[in-house]
Scaffold this active site. Structure first.
Site, PDB file in Angstrom:
ATOM      1  N   LYS A   1     -29.468  24.577  11.084  1.00  0.00           N
ATOM      2  CA  LYS A   1     -29.164  23.148  11.201  1.00  0.00           C
ATOM      3  C   LYS A   1     -28.431  22.890  12.515  1.00  0.00           C
ATOM      4  O   LYS A   1     -27.586  23.677  12.914  1.00  0.00           O
ATOM      5  CB  LYS A   1     -28.264  22.757  10.015  1.00  0.00           C
ATOM      6  CG  LYS A   1     -27.803  21.335  10.013  1.00  0.00           C
ATOM      7  CD  LYS A   1     -26.920  21.054   8.806  1.00  0.00           C
ATOM      8  CE  LYS A   1     -25.457  21.295   9.092  1.00  0.00           C
ATOM      9  NZ  LYS A   1     -24.587  20.909   7.980  1.00  0.00           N
TER      10      LYS A   1
ATOM     11  N   GLY B   1       0.819  -1.220   0.000  1.00  0.00           N
ATOM     12  CA  GLY B   1       0.000   0.000   0.000  1.00  0.00           C
ATOM     13  C   GLY B   1       0.849   1.265   0.000  1.00  0.00           C
ATOM     14  O   GLY B   1       0.332   2.370  -0.192  1.00  0.00           O
ATOM     15  N   GLU B   2       2.149   1.132   0.224  1.00  0.00           N
ATOM     16  CA  GLU B   2       3.007   2.316   0.166  1.00  0.00           C
ATOM     17  C   GLU B   2       3.359   2.613  -1.286  1.00  0.00           C
ATOM     18  O   GLU B   2       3.100   1.813  -2.182  1.00  0.00           O
ATOM     19  CB  GLU B   2       4.280   2.069   0.988  1.00  0.00           C
ATOM     20  CG  GLU B   2       3.975   1.988   2.473  1.00  0.00           C
ATOM     21  CD  GLU B   2       5.208   1.742   3.320  1.00  0.00           C
ATOM     22  OE1 GLU B   2       6.340   1.752   2.790  1.00  0.00           O
ATOM     23  OE2 GLU B   2       5.029   1.526   4.530  1.00  0.00           O
TER      24      GLU B   2
ATOM     25  N   HIS C   1     -13.948  25.378   4.660  1.00  0.00           N
ATOM     26  CA  HIS C   1     -15.131  25.350   5.520  1.00  0.00           C
ATOM     27  C   HIS C   1     -15.146  26.491   6.540  1.00  0.00           C
ATOM     28  O   HIS C   1     -16.166  27.136   6.735  1.00  0.00           O
ATOM     29  CB  HIS C   1     -15.236  23.996   6.216  1.00  0.00           C
ATOM     30  CG  HIS C   1     -16.476  23.909   7.052  1.00  0.00           C
ATOM     31  ND1 HIS C   1     -17.732  23.858   6.485  1.00  0.00           N
ATOM     32  CD2 HIS C   1     -16.649  23.922   8.389  1.00  0.00           C
ATOM     33  CE1 HIS C   1     -18.638  23.825   7.450  1.00  0.00           C
ATOM     34  NE2 HIS C   1     -18.004  23.864   8.605  1.00  0.00           N
TER      35      HIS C   1
ATOM     36  N   ASP D   1     -27.697  26.099   6.105  1.00  0.00           N
ATOM     37  CA  ASP D   1     -27.144  26.261   7.439  1.00  0.00           C
ATOM     38  C   ASP D   1     -26.855  27.753   7.625  1.00  0.00           C
ATOM     39  O   ASP D   1     -26.256  28.376   6.739  1.00  0.00           O
ATOM     40  CB  ASP D   1     -25.833  25.453   7.491  1.00  0.00           C
ATOM     41  CG  ASP D   1     -25.222  25.416   8.865  1.00  0.00           C
ATOM     42  OD1 ASP D   1     -25.795  26.013   9.780  1.00  0.00           O
ATOM     43  OD2 ASP D   1     -24.164  24.772   9.004  1.00  0.00           O
TER      44      ASP D   1
ATOM     45  N   ARG E   1     -13.531  20.828   8.532  1.00  0.00           N
ATOM     46  CA  ARG E   1     -14.701  20.989   9.393  1.00  0.00           C
ATOM     47  C   ARG E   1     -14.350  20.819  10.869  1.00  0.00           C
ATOM     48  O   ARG E   1     -15.079  21.249  11.741  1.00  0.00           O
ATOM     49  CB  ARG E   1     -15.806  19.985   8.989  1.00  0.00           C
ATOM     50  CG  ARG E   1     -16.562  20.438   7.745  1.00  0.00           C
ATOM     51  CD  ARG E   1     -17.436  19.346   7.188  1.00  0.00           C
ATOM     52  NE  ARG E   1     -16.635  18.285   6.605  1.00  0.00           N
ATOM     53  CZ  ARG E   1     -17.128  17.201   6.022  1.00  0.00           C
ATOM     54  NH1 ARG E   1     -18.423  17.036   5.956  1.00  0.00           N
ATOM     55  NH2 ARG E   1     -16.324  16.300   5.490  1.00  0.00           N
TER      56      ARG E   1
HETATM   57  C1  R5P Z   1     -21.084  21.329   7.269  1.00  0.00           C
HETATM   58  O1  R5P Z   1     -21.429  22.164   8.075  1.00  0.00           O
HETATM   59  C2  R5P Z   1     -21.003  21.556   5.791  1.00  0.00           C
HETATM   60  O2  R5P Z   1     -21.149  22.905   5.479  1.00  0.00           O
HETATM   61  C3  R5P Z   1     -22.031  20.746   5.033  1.00  0.00           C
HETATM   62  O3  R5P Z   1     -23.317  21.263   5.272  1.00  0.00           O
HETATM   63  C4  R5P Z   1     -21.976  19.314   5.453  1.00  0.00           C
HETATM   64  O4  R5P Z   1     -20.686  18.816   5.399  1.00  0.00           O
HETATM   65  C5  R5P Z   1     -22.878  18.474   4.588  1.00  0.00           C
HETATM   66  O5  R5P Z   1     -22.833  17.169   5.076  1.00  0.00           O
HETATM   67  P1  R5P Z   1     -23.896  16.090   4.646  1.00  0.00           P
HETATM   68  O6  R5P Z   1     -23.975  16.133   3.150  1.00  0.00           O
HETATM   69  O7  R5P Z   1     -23.348  14.801   5.168  1.00  0.00           O
HETATM   70  O8  R5P Z   1     -25.185  16.451   5.298  1.00  0.00           O
END
Ligand code: R5P
Length: 290
Positions: free
Chosen positions: A189, A35-36, A127, A166, A93
């Protein structure tokens, strides 16, 4: 300037080189049974200004390792200046310690990239922008939202409503709205920090009979965007499109989103995917030319 299209960004790297009219130095990977692998530049990089293009989507660990090997080797071989172009930065993230004892993965990744002697770092819709503050070298965080919005405008969706699934990403919907002009909004969210489960709060959006485009930075499992689309459809939205910069599209994400009522998923080529893409090449080329 020499462009090195990394193993994870072959097509995008080549497009950038073509736009810049720059020479390419290919990278050869010799794989071993365990795998390397051994990575080798197939051209002279000594004294050159190098642009290494390598995204770090799945398989993240492999793509990150290859990125680090390319950056470190370029410097070891005497490259004059190395710019890392990482269209999708993995682990971004996890930019803070949400639960005690957790790794701040984004910070660790930045430390590793910087330790390889990179002179400049370019990414796209990271992000959390504060991650870049940990670099001591110049950085750029480009946004592909205008490109995506222009794509929809070119397809007759001028005047569509732009939605962010979000509240933290409202900047994306606002940027899209500057192109589409149909107004924008957001949903709220919540993610359970232990199970990863998300809940999208119900909200009245005034989208009856309207075309809507949901913009997010990342689509991973598709859960977030599919929930948003279901809510929009239940409130009478006409056509709903899913747009993202980074299409991780894990497992059944694509099916989940289409089943929620989406017309289509559109993303960039920050990660190779099976959905319709808008190339980041012009955006990255412009940033490099500057
Ligand atoms: C997280 O806050 C990102 O902005 C996306 O909303 C998130 O990664 C989306 O993840 P999923 O498609 O698994 O809901």
């Amino acid at each position: 300037m020499i462009v090195v299209p990394g193993p994870a960004s072959q097509s995008l790297g080549k497009k950038i080189a073509e736009n810049l009219n720059a020479q390419i130095v290919p990278v050869n990977l010799k794989n071993f049974p365990d795998g390397e692998y051994c990575l080798r530049f197939e051209g002279d990089v000594t004294g050159k200004e190098l642009v290494v293009v390598q995204t770090t989507g799945p398989p993240q660990d492999t793509n990150i390792m290859q990125l680090l090997l390319m950056l470190d080797t370029a410097k070891e071989l005497g490259a004059k200046k190395v710019t890392a172009v990482v269209p999708y930065l993995a682990f971004a993230r996890q930019d803070k310690r949400f639960l005690s004892g957790e790794a701040v993965s984004a910070e660790t990744l930045v430390k590793l990239i910087e330790a390889c002697g990179v002179d400049q770092f370019i990414t796209v819709n990271i992000h959390a922008e504060n991650t870049l503050k940990r670099f001591s070298v110049p950085t750029k965080n480009l946004s592909a939202i205008t490109l995506l919005a222009e794509h929809f405008k070119g397809r007759g969706l001028d005047g569509a409503f732009s939605l962010s699934p979000d509240k933290g990403a409202i900047g994306l919907a606002e940027e899209a709205d500057r192109v589409l002009g149909g107004g924008c909004g957001w949903l709220r969210k919540e993610r359970d920090r232990y199970t990863g489960e998300i809940q999208v709060e119900k909200k009245s959006l005034n989208v009856q009979g309207r075309d809507v485009i949901v913009f997010d930075d990342i689509i991973s499992t598709g859960g977030t965007i599919a929930r948003a689309i279901k809510m929009l459809k239940s409130q009478g939205a006409r056509r709903v499109y899913a747009a993202c910069v980074h299409p991780l599209l894990i497992g059944e994400a694509k099916t989940k989103i289409m089943k929620s009522g989406a017309e289509e998923i559109v993303s960039t080529d920050s990660i190779t995917s099976s959905v319709r893409t808008v190339s980041l090449a012009p955006l990255i080329t412009k940033a490099l030319a500057r």
